[in-house]
Write an enzyme that holds these catalytic residues in place. Sequence first.
Site, short mmCIF file in Angstrom:
data_model
loop_
_atom_site.label_atom_id
_atom_site.label_comp_id
_atom_site.label_asym_id
_atom_site.label_seq_id
_atom_site.Cartn_x
_atom_site.Cartn_y
_atom_site.Cartn_z
N LYS A 95 0.85 -1.18 0.00
CA LYS A 95 0.00 0.00 0.00
C LYS A 95 0.89 1.24 0.00
O LYS A 95 1.97 1.24 0.62
CB LYS A 95 -0.87 -0.04 1.26
N SER A 172 -9.56 1.33 3.20
CA SER A 172 -8.76 2.13 2.30
C SER A 172 -7.69 1.34 1.55
O SER A 172 -7.09 1.87 0.62
CB SER A 172 -8.09 3.26 3.07
N SER A 196 -9.53 -1.13 7.27
CA SER A 196 -9.04 -0.91 5.91
C SER A 196 -8.41 -2.10 5.22
O SER A 196 -8.20 -2.06 4.01
CB SER A 196 -8.06 0.25 5.89
N1 GLN Z 1 -12.90 3.53 6.81
C1 GLN Z 1 -12.26 3.86 8.03
C2 GLN Z 1 -11.83 5.30 8.04
O1 GLN Z 1 -12.07 5.98 7.10
C3 GLN Z 1 -11.09 2.96 8.29
C4 GLN Z 1 -9.91 3.30 7.48
C5 GLN Z 1 -8.69 2.55 7.87
O2 GLN Z 1 -8.74 1.52 8.52
N2 GLN Z 1 -7.55 3.10 7.49
O3 GLN Z 1 -11.28 5.80 8.97
#
Ligand code: GLN
Length: 881
Positions: A95, A172, A196
Amino acid sequence: MSASAGRTAAWPSTIAGARDALDALRLSAVDLLAACARRLDVDHALCRAFVGSDASREAILRRAVADARASDGRRGGVGEERARGALDGVPFAAKDNLCASAGTTEAGSRMLRGYESPVEATAIARIRALGGVMMGKTNMDEFGMGSHTRTGASGTTTNPTSSGGARSAGGSSGGSAAAVANGTVFYALGSDTGGSVRLPAAYCGVVGLKPTYGRVSRFGLVSYCSSLDTVGVLTRTVGDAGIVLAAMQGEDALDSTTVTRCEDLDAAALEYSTEALVNASSTSLKGVRVGVPEEYAVKELSQEVYDAWDETVRTMEALGAEIVRVNLPHTKDALPCYYIIAPAEASSNLARYDGMRYGDLTADLSREEYLREDFQRAIARARSLGFGPEVRRRITVGAFALSSERAAEYFDKAQKVRRLVSNDFTDAFKRVDVLVTPSSVSTAPKLEDIEALSPAQSYAADVMTVPSSLAGLPAMSVPFGRSRVSGLPIGIQFIAPRFKEASLVRVGARLERARARSYSTSTSDALDARGEAVTARRDELIALISTPDAPIDRVIEANKELSRLEPLVSQYAVVKALRNEKASLEELTRSDEKDIADIAREELRELTEDLPEQEHNLRVLFLPRDEADDRGAILEVRAGAGGDEAALFAAELFRMYALHARKRGWRFETLNVAETDGKGVREASAEVLGDGVYGRLKFESGVHRVQRVPETETQGRVHTSTASVAVLPHAEEVEMNIRDEDVRIETMRASGAGGQHVNTTNSAVRLTHVPTGITVAIQDERSQHKNKAKAFSVLKSRLYELEREKLASERSELRSSLIGTGDRSEKVRTYNFPQGRVKDHRVNETTIGDIKGFMDGFLLDDLIDALKAKETEDLLGRGNA
Ligand code: GLN
């Protein structure tokens, strides 16, 4: 140079498979990289999982080629170096919020455009140190803020598993999930702050594992919410996830929240590190307590995800797990709590971006312009240029929640709720080993539908994943089938206690394996073939018996065989009948008459539960049997390390077996007892006769350990001593021809305790089998004649055992790893007197709480039953059915 030229073996799809191909030199690491890199174009057309400028991509690929070549040099090369394990030479992606020392690290933000990190994230560095080949950086939501991989500066990644209309890849880490799902890389690293890794894994139909906070170093991970951020991994199988996590785990001086490496996780990873191991792995969930939290049955949960969850639970139960309903009462508070804490920490973490350091905003804001402005205004301008709308929203919300006027009302309160959510899990894990929930409320939504949602509505996508994040727990999403309507994958989440990733891996892999097996028709075909074969044989035997002039000895033989086959034939008949019934019920469910269809469906449901169990029973019956199991046994107990205390313990063990034999109605005849000065024995042996004695006592072979305060000591320190037990199958009834000239017989006077002679005639006998060097000494009986007979009986058993060992080592792969190799130096059990319990190390550390009852021979059956069950599972798991 291509090592694959001319080979036809299937292209590997897992890390374990790639490793096998590399180890066998069927493929080279360069071959693998080339094939994966060619897929980058397909990926770009399909879903845009990868990011970076052309220059960045090229820099990464160039380094990857060098890494792959180096890996090839370690395998089959001429050099001294050896391959470094399962990841050596296997391509992966990371990532884009993980810093790499090749290419750029932009974390989906314009603020970091063109940023070249001087360091490499520990997670990447550790994998590369093991030979991993990083071939690209993957797309993400800006700084990890989002659930659909669409808020980043590089645009949206779409779900590679969907065809009708663009669907969310999840976020994400959507780029990482898509890259694994579309076949470009074997695995990809992601980060998981509130889901994410797990959410995109669920949407894209891959495995997503988020470790315990502190398991993997965050050094080199672009910070979002530091108290929640973790580095996770996306793979195609659970076992692969274990391999990658084991490679990344462990203490890192550069991240003070890391903990020492978990050896059990390393062990779990090894269990799935080649395809042969994966295929041979167990599917039993016996002894696993699975919690089902009812608070996860939220009203937003779609029917198909609910059904998959339900089916997961039922499958786990069928595999032997104990299902427990649990409550996590603060689940509903987790989402709002998360959406205060995460933005609050983000607003503080992101304050470091001012337009001067890290990225390059010069395209939009020249240096002169920047410097000319008032300092505060320049920073504000850089931030409004560099950050996207979602990040700006989070910073605003976070700054608000942290503001001195509001902190008590929001941030402080959220911290308290976080504690409550965490306590819920602590309570639940007192009763269960693992929790099972859905990973998401639905399958991947359409991107156009997401556009229409308000920010608050879109945050709801994380409702299944944030509670375990707040508690810092390890959690994993595993694909569990697909929607019958849309064909989209469904993910199921497993949550374990802190630092118990090893159990997540094992539970997940066993379930995954069981499902793979039930899908593969070949196993049930094989079962059918054997069922038909025994049925045909039964008919043949019956025909023979009913032939008027059949020779009587043939009839006796046939009867014997028949009584052995009968249980198999009738169990196969049960399975066949159920299958036929199932087919006709399935037909009925398609009936136009609703009542009939409904009833058929109901009956089908029951049947679907019953059939796998009956098939399992059939497989058990088909397991190869060791004919020695039916025999009697020779039992030998010897004092080991620990002096007098060991001798006392050996005496007690011997007595325990004598009492146990009496309880089971076996004949226990002492062959030999060599006593020591005290009440102990140096060595004792017995002949144990009865039905199936060896089949049960064989599990006793090995080193037994005792912990207690020696009676001879006054100051009361706990000592550890050992005794070893050997159990041999009784060989009296088999042809074990011992040639007279091979045996040397000596007679002597029997010696008693302390070495003084207890009788005056030469009654003791010692036999030496010259070809093997085995010696047997018996002095128990007063008559030399009887001692000689006993000694011969023991010698026969020893020789028989030797034969069997030879045979067994030829078939060594059939021997069970869980039961132990039969190696007598293996520590099998500990008798802990201060704590009053007996613990067997081969069956999940099964413990008997009543040591006294155990030593009286009453409770040995409990452990043997467990060991036997494990043996059965293990044999089943090895594809012998
Ligand atoms: N969707 C969640 C957020 O926007 C989790 C994102 C993540 O785990 N980086 O914070």
